[in-house]
Design a protein around this motif. Structure first.
Motif, PDB file in Angstrom:
ATOM      1  N   PRO A  53     -10.129 -18.881  -9.642  1.00  8.74           N
ATOM      2  CA  PRO A  53     -10.702 -17.977  -8.643  1.00  8.74           C
ATOM      3  C   PRO A  53     -10.573 -18.570  -7.244  1.00  8.74           C
ATOM      4  O   PRO A  53     -10.513 -19.777  -7.064  1.00  8.74           O
ATOM      5  N   HIS A  54     -10.503 -17.670  -6.268  1.00  9.55           N
ATOM      6  CA  HIS A  54     -10.391 -18.109  -4.884  1.00  9.55           C
ATOM      7  C   HIS A  54     -11.699 -18.757  -4.427  1.00  9.55           C
ATOM      8  O   HIS A  54     -12.777 -18.466  -4.950  1.00  9.55           O
ATOM      9  N   ALA A  55     -11.587 -19.577  -3.421  1.00 13.42           N
ATOM     10  CA  ALA A  55     -12.775 -20.209  -2.858  1.00 13.42           C
ATOM     11  C   ALA A  55     -13.617 -19.150  -2.144  1.00 13.42           C
ATOM     12  O   ALA A  55     -13.105 -18.141  -1.674  1.00 13.42           O
ATOM     13  N   LYS A  56     -14.924 -19.385  -2.069  1.00  9.21           N
ATOM     14  CA  LYS A  56     -15.825 -18.412  -1.452  1.00  9.21           C
ATOM     15  C   LYS A  56     -15.510 -18.208   0.022  1.00  9.21           C
ATOM     16  O   LYS A  56     -15.618 -17.099   0.527  1.00  9.21           O
ATOM     17  N   ILE A  57     -15.083 -19.251   0.709  1.00 13.03           N
ATOM     18  CA  ILE A  57     -14.763 -19.114   2.126  1.00 13.03           C
ATOM     19  C   ILE A  57     -13.534 -18.234   2.309  1.00 13.03           C
ATOM     20  O   ILE A  57     -13.460 -17.452   3.260  1.00 13.03           O
ATOM     21  N   THR A  58     -12.576 -18.304   1.386  1.00 18.28           N
ATOM     22  CA  THR A  58     -11.387 -17.464   1.463  1.00 18.28           C
ATOM     23  C   THR A  58     -11.761 -16.001   1.288  1.00 18.28           C
ATOM     24  O   THR A  58     -11.278 -15.135   2.027  1.00 18.28           O
ATOM     25  N   ILE A  59     -12.617 -15.718   0.334  1.00 16.23           N
ATOM     26  CA  ILE A  59     -13.060 -14.342   0.100  1.00 16.23           C
ATOM     27  C   ILE A  59     -13.846 -13.838   1.302  1.00 16.23           C
ATOM     28  O   ILE A  59     -13.650 -12.706   1.759  1.00 16.23           O
ATOM     29  N   PHE A  60     -14.721 -14.661   1.845  1.00 12.09           N
ATOM     30  CA  PHE A  60     -15.516 -14.268   3.015  1.00 12.09           C
ATOM     31  C   PHE A  60     -14.619 -13.976   4.214  1.00 12.09           C
ATOM     32  O   PHE A  60     -14.802 -12.970   4.910  1.00 12.09           O
ATOM     33  N   LEU A  61     -13.649 -14.844   4.467  1.00  9.61           N
ATOM     34  CA  LEU A  61     -12.752 -14.620   5.601  1.00  9.61           C
ATOM     35  C   LEU A  61     -11.893 -13.370   5.412  1.00  9.61           C
ATOM     36  O   LEU A  61     -11.639 -12.635   6.374  1.00  9.61           O
ATOM     37  N   ALA A  62     -11.450 -13.108   4.199  1.00  5.84           N
ATOM     38  CA  ALA A  62     -10.662 -11.901   3.933  1.00  5.84           C
ATOM     39  C   ALA A  62     -11.501 -10.649   4.181  1.00  5.84           C
ATOM     40  O   ALA A  62     -11.027  -9.674   4.779  1.00  5.84           O
ATOM     41  N   GLU A  63     -12.758 -10.663   3.737  1.00  7.94           N
ATOM     42  CA  GLU A  63     -13.641  -9.521   3.979  1.00  7.94           C
ATOM     43  C   GLU A  63     -13.921  -9.348   5.471  1.00  7.94           C
ATOM     44  O   GLU A  63     -13.976  -8.224   5.978  1.00  7.94           O
ATOM     45  N   ALA A  64     -14.100 -10.459   6.188  1.00 12.86           N
ATOM     46  CA  ALA A  64     -14.373 -10.386   7.628  1.00 12.86           C
ATOM     47  C   ALA A  64     -13.174  -9.823   8.386  1.00 12.86           C
ATOM     48  O   ALA A  64     -13.331  -8.969   9.270  1.00 12.86           O
ATOM     49  N   VAL A  65     -11.976 -10.264   8.035  1.00 16.42           N
ATOM     50  CA  VAL A  65     -10.778  -9.749   8.702  1.00 16.42           C
ATOM     51  C   VAL A  65     -10.583  -8.268   8.380  1.00 16.42           C
ATOM     52  O   VAL A  65     -10.232  -7.473   9.263  1.00 16.42           O
ATOM     53  N   GLY A  66     -10.836  -7.877   7.142  1.00 15.30           N
ATOM     54  CA  GLY A  66     -10.725  -6.465   6.775  1.00 15.30           C
ATOM     55  C   GLY A  66     -11.749  -5.599   7.499  1.00 15.30           C
ATOM     56  O   GLY A  66     -11.438  -4.497   7.954  1.00 15.30           O
ATOM     57  N   THR A  69      14.233 -28.215 -26.365  1.00  8.48           N
ATOM     58  CA  THR A  69      12.980 -27.533 -26.043  1.00  8.48           C
ATOM     59  C   THR A  69      13.123 -26.822 -24.721  1.00  8.48           C
ATOM     60  O   THR A  69      13.879 -27.237 -23.843  1.00  8.48           O
ATOM     61  N   PHE A  70      12.395 -25.756 -24.598  1.00  7.49           N
ATOM     62  CA  PHE A  70      12.392 -24.979 -23.359  1.00  7.49           C
ATOM     63  C   PHE A  70      11.305 -25.538 -22.459  1.00  7.49           C
ATOM     64  O   PHE A  70      10.142 -25.583 -22.837  1.00  7.49           O
ATOM     65  N   MET A  71      11.683 -25.971 -21.288  1.00  3.14           N
ATOM     66  CA  MET A  71      10.719 -26.572 -20.381  1.00  3.14           C
ATOM     67  C   MET A  71      10.367 -25.588 -19.277  1.00  3.14           C
ATOM     68  O   MET A  71      11.252 -25.004 -18.659  1.00  3.14           O
ATOM     69  N   LEU A  72       9.092 -25.412 -19.057  1.00  7.40           N
ATOM     70  CA  LEU A  72       8.629 -24.567 -17.966  1.00  7.40           C
ATOM     71  C   LEU A  72       8.305 -25.444 -16.781  1.00  7.40           C
ATOM     72  O   LEU A  72       7.527 -26.388 -16.893  1.00  7.40           O
ATOM     73  N   LYS A  73       8.900 -25.133 -15.652  1.00  6.99           N
ATOM     74  CA  LYS A  73       8.652 -25.926 -14.457  1.00  6.99           C
ATOM     75  C   LYS A  73       8.019 -25.023 -13.405  1.00  6.99           C
ATOM     76  O   LYS A  73       8.385 -23.859 -13.293  1.00  6.99           O
ATOM     77  N   PRO A  74       7.118 -25.560 -12.651  1.00  3.12           N
ATOM     78  CA  PRO A  74       6.561 -24.761 -11.563  1.00  3.12           C
ATOM     79  C   PRO A  74       7.623 -24.525 -10.500  1.00  3.12           C
ATOM     80  O   PRO A  74       8.528 -25.331 -10.323  1.00  3.12           O
ATOM     81  N   PRO A  75       7.557 -23.405  -9.799  1.00  3.13           N
ATOM     82  CA  PRO A  75       8.560 -23.140  -8.771  1.00  3.13           C
ATOM     83  C   PRO A  75       8.461 -24.166  -7.648  1.00  3.13           C
ATOM     84  O   PRO A  75       7.368 -24.552  -7.242  1.00  3.13           O
ATOM     85  N   LEU A  76       9.596 -24.598  -7.170  1.00  7.22           N
ATOM     86  CA  LEU A  76       9.625 -25.553  -6.072  1.00  7.22           C
ATOM     87  C   LEU A  76       9.293 -24.829  -4.776  1.00  7.22           C
ATOM     88  O   LEU A  76       9.794 -23.742  -4.515  1.00  7.22           O
ATOM     89  N   ASN A  77       8.467 -25.429  -3.975  1.00  3.63           N
ATOM     90  CA  ASN A  77       8.045 -24.854  -2.692  1.00  3.63           C
ATOM     91  C   ASN A  77       7.493 -23.438  -2.881  1.00  3.63           C
ATOM     92  O   ASN A  77       7.724 -22.557  -2.059  1.00  3.63           O
ATOM     93  N   GLY A  78       6.815 -23.215  -3.999  1.00  2.67           N
ATOM     94  CA  GLY A  78       6.296 -21.883  -4.291  1.00  2.67           C
ATOM     95  C   GLY A  78       5.030 -21.553  -3.537  1.00  2.67           C
ATOM     96  O   GLY A  78       4.647 -20.408  -3.434  1.00  2.67           O
ATOM     97  N   GLY A  79       4.352 -22.548  -3.027  1.00  4.48           N
ATOM     98  CA  GLY A  79       3.154 -22.298  -2.261  1.00  4.48           C
ATOM     99  C   GLY A  79       1.927 -22.012  -3.101  1.00  4.48           C
ATOM    100  O   GLY A  79       0.981 -21.413  -2.632  1.00  4.48           O
ATOM    101  N   GLY A  80       1.923 -22.374  -4.349  1.00  2.74           N
ATOM    102  CA  GLY A  80       0.749 -22.141  -5.158  1.00  2.74           C
ATOM    103  C   GLY A  80       0.894 -22.782  -6.517  1.00  2.74           C
ATOM    104  O   GLY A  80       1.911 -23.407  -6.833  1.00  2.74           O
ATOM    105  N   GLU A  81      -0.122 -22.604  -7.343  1.00  2.00           N
ATOM    106  CA  GLU A  81      -0.077 -23.164  -8.680  1.00  2.00           C
ATOM    107  C   GLU A  81       0.749 -22.266  -9.583  1.00  2.00           C
ATOM    108  O   GLU A  81       0.813 -21.062  -9.404  1.00  2.00           O
ATOM    109  N   TYR A  82       1.316 -22.874 -10.586  1.00  2.00           N
ATOM    110  CA  TYR A  82       2.081 -22.146 -11.579  1.00  2.00           C
ATOM    111  C   TYR A  82       1.154 -21.797 -12.734  1.00  2.00           C
ATOM    112  O   TYR A  82       0.507 -22.680 -13.300  1.00  2.00           O
TER     113      TYR A  82
END
Length: 101
Positions: free
Chosen positions: A45-58, A24-37
């Protein structure tokens, strides 16, 4: 110590033989990928605070750029005034005299 290593080795061999037998072909998440596979599904979806901070920085970035373009346009246009081309002579422009044959 040897027994724990031997047990680990047996588990590794057992899992390897199972994957070879099942083919069988096994799919593995990337190691040290920094996120979900994510495979064939939409990411969470991103958290509301993340979206708010991105808009504020922009917004702060664009305020900074436009403020400095308005108050210090020399960054774009240069520090010295552009010379008036109507005051240039034909010799400075490289234009030959009209009377030349």
């Amino acid at each position: 110590m040897f027994s724990s290593r031997g047990l680990l080795l047996c588990r590794r061999l057992a899992s390897t033989s199972k994957s070879i037998q099942s083919r069988t072909f096994m799919l593995k998440p990337p190691l040290n990928g920094g996120g979900e596979y994510v495979y064939r599904s939409a990411p969470k979806p991103h958290a509301k605070i993340t979206i708010f901070l991105a808009e504020a920085v922009g917004a702060y970035m664009w305020w900074w750029i436009l403020w400095h373009l308005w108050h210090e346009p020399e960054h774009i246009t240069g520090e010295f005034p552009y010379p008036d081309p109507s005051k240039w002579t034909d010799e400075e422009l490289g234009i030959p005299p009209d009377e030349e044959e």
